[in-house]
Design an enzyme around this catalytic site. Structure first.
Site, short mmCIF file in Angstrom:
data_model
loop_
_atom_site.label_atom_id
_atom_site.label_comp_id
_atom_site.label_asym_id
_atom_site.label_seq_id
_atom_site.Cartn_x
_atom_site.Cartn_y
_atom_site.Cartn_z
N LYS A 99 124.07 73.10 107.54
CA LYS A 99 123.76 72.08 108.54
C LYS A 99 125.06 71.73 109.26
O LYS A 99 126.01 71.25 108.63
CB LYS A 99 123.15 70.85 107.88
N SER A 203 124.30 73.74 101.26
CA SER A 203 123.54 73.33 100.09
C SER A 203 122.95 74.55 99.41
O SER A 203 122.31 75.39 100.06
CB SER A 203 122.40 72.37 100.48
N ALA A 204 123.17 74.66 98.11
CA ALA A 204 122.69 75.82 97.36
C ALA A 204 121.17 75.87 97.38
O ALA A 204 120.50 74.84 97.24
CB ALA A 204 123.21 75.77 95.93
N LEU A 206 117.50 76.64 95.90
CA LEU A 206 116.83 76.65 94.60
C LEU A 206 116.22 78.03 94.38
O LEU A 206 116.13 78.84 95.31
CB LEU A 206 115.75 75.57 94.57
N ASP A 272 113.68 58.59 105.47
CA ASP A 272 112.91 59.79 105.85
C ASP A 272 112.38 60.55 104.64
O ASP A 272 112.28 61.77 104.67
CB ASP A 272 113.82 60.70 106.70
N ASP A 292 116.95 67.27 101.22
CA ASP A 292 117.03 66.81 102.62
C ASP A 292 117.47 65.36 102.71
O ASP A 292 116.66 64.45 102.96
CB ASP A 292 115.69 67.00 103.34
#
Length: 403
Positions: A99, A203-204, A206, A272, A292
């Site tokens: 991101k 971000s890793a 899953l 959110d 998120d």
């Protein structure tokens, strides 16, 4: 199964799967208590690898691909292209969600913005991982900041022609790119390197859903996502009584886990949280994955009390969670100090500005006062819940942590 997936999706010669790879070890370490163990050395290795490994491919995320072209670009009237994110792949099959930076550290979300059009902040994803680990939840995938060369590490390694087509050089000679429909259609909503380097969070991922199926469940305290609409929980103070009667909130730790999630979201200011995910393997009592978090840390000057509604309406909290929060309210273990020190490890430090760090202390006090009021009304035994296998223990309003 990993090898089959890679061979099916990649035209290149298959890479060798090494079981000692950090992302493989991260996946193998997931258990019913969290995404990683409290003292896991794997997380540090994974963060290091995501920060330093060269990328071998870049692509849009699956949800963006699914929606590609599903909007009318002429109808875009505001910079709501906040979902711009890419999947970066590394050697050893590792991959992470990238991101990019869209907002400066010292910028606050305008007070007239609705939460559903707020920017997604890369530094919020990084800070949320550190806070989640400090709270001992361990439900946010490992996330690290990185300076990405958008030319060498995205444009030159992507095979996606649409992604290639949205790169351009700005009048300031910076390399930029933007999302195609549905989110952004105009170059003024692009993100740009300086001239090639761009901050972002990684971000890793899953494990694949084929290997570890997950449920996506609507949050009982979901918001309306409409400028005028209100949900029942916003107008009915007894809403939790209804939730308690509904499976699975009537017979498991699920409701307590939702309250944990609300406490986490209140601390970061995230409105959110419309859904949560959990691994099906661990059943109804499995932990909720806090995915998120990029809409957190938007306004340090405002505490959105409605995010705490699950706690204030249900008046329940895990004993473990409460004791941990109390510890972080002590002068020697102040939450802002612990966060400040933890974030120093990230390449993009300072990840949060000082006002955001101090807001954590202020919000923590609000949580503890909410619990105090619940105890005054309902009594300690009704409010403080012990997890299965955990011995009940008294509540300490002013705990002595010296021991």
């Amino acid at each position: 199964m990993y090898k089959e997936q890679m061979n099916l999706t990649s035209p290149d010669a298959p890479l060798q799967l090494r079981l000692e790879a950090s992302w493989v070890q991260f996946h193998l370490e997931i258990n019913r208590h969290g995404l990683y163990s409290r003292s896991s050395p794997v997380v540090s290795k994974l963060l290091h690898d995501m920060k330093h490994f060269p990328t071998i491919s870049a692509d849009y995320s699956q949800d963006e691909k699914a929606l590609l072209g599903a909007c009318d670009c002429t109808q875009i009237v505001k910079p709501s292209g906040v979902h711009l994110k890419l999947v970066l792949r590394f050697s050893d099959f590792g991959k992470a969600m990238f991101k990019p930076m869209r907002q400066q550290r010292d910028e606050e979300t305008p007070e007239d913005f609705f939460y559903f059009i707020d920017f997604q902040r890369h530094n919020a994803e990084i800070a949320a991982f550190h806070l989640d680990r400090i709270l001992d939840f361990r439900r946010v995938p490992p996330t690290v900041g990185r300076l990405v060369n958008v030319t060498k590490e995205i444009l030159e390694v992507t095979k996606n022609e649409i992604l290639q087509s949205v790169f351009f050089v700005s009048p300031a000679s910076n390399v930029c790119f933007f999302a195609k429909c549905p989110y952004m259609c105009k170059t003024e909503y692009a993100v740009c390197g300086n001239p090639h380097l761009l901050e972002g969070s990684l971000s890793a991922f899953l494990p694949s859903l084929n290997l570890a199926p997950r449920l996506s469940v609507p949050n009982p305290w979901i918001r309306s996502y409409s400028p005028a609409g209100k949900e029942e929980w916003e107008v009915n103070p007894l809403y939790c009584d209804t939730v308690r009667q509904i499976y699975p909130y009537n017979s498991s730790n699920r409701l307590l886990n939702v309250i944990d999630m609300a406490i986490f979201d209140f601390l970061i200011g995230n409105m959110d949280r419309h859904h949560y995910e959990m691994f099906t393997k661990f059943g109804d009592d499995g932990f909720l994955i806090h995915l998120d978090n990029a809409r957190g840390f938007g306004r340090h000057s405002h505490d959105e009390i409605s995010i705490l509604s699950p706690l204030s309406q249900c008046c329940m909290i895990k004993r473990k969670t409460l004791l941990h929060l109390q510890l972080l309210a002590q002068a020697d273990y102040k939450l802002s100090d612990v966060m400040r020190e933890s974030l120093l490890d990230d390449q993009l430090t300072p990840v949060l500005t000082e006002p955001h760090l101090l807001a954590l202390d202020r919000r923590l006090q609000i949580i503890l006062r909410t619990v105090e009021r619940c105890i005054e009304v309902h009594g300690e035994q009704s409010v403080i819940a012990s997890s299965p296998g955990e011995q009940s223990a008294p509540y300490y309003g002013q705990a002595d942590w010296t021991s």
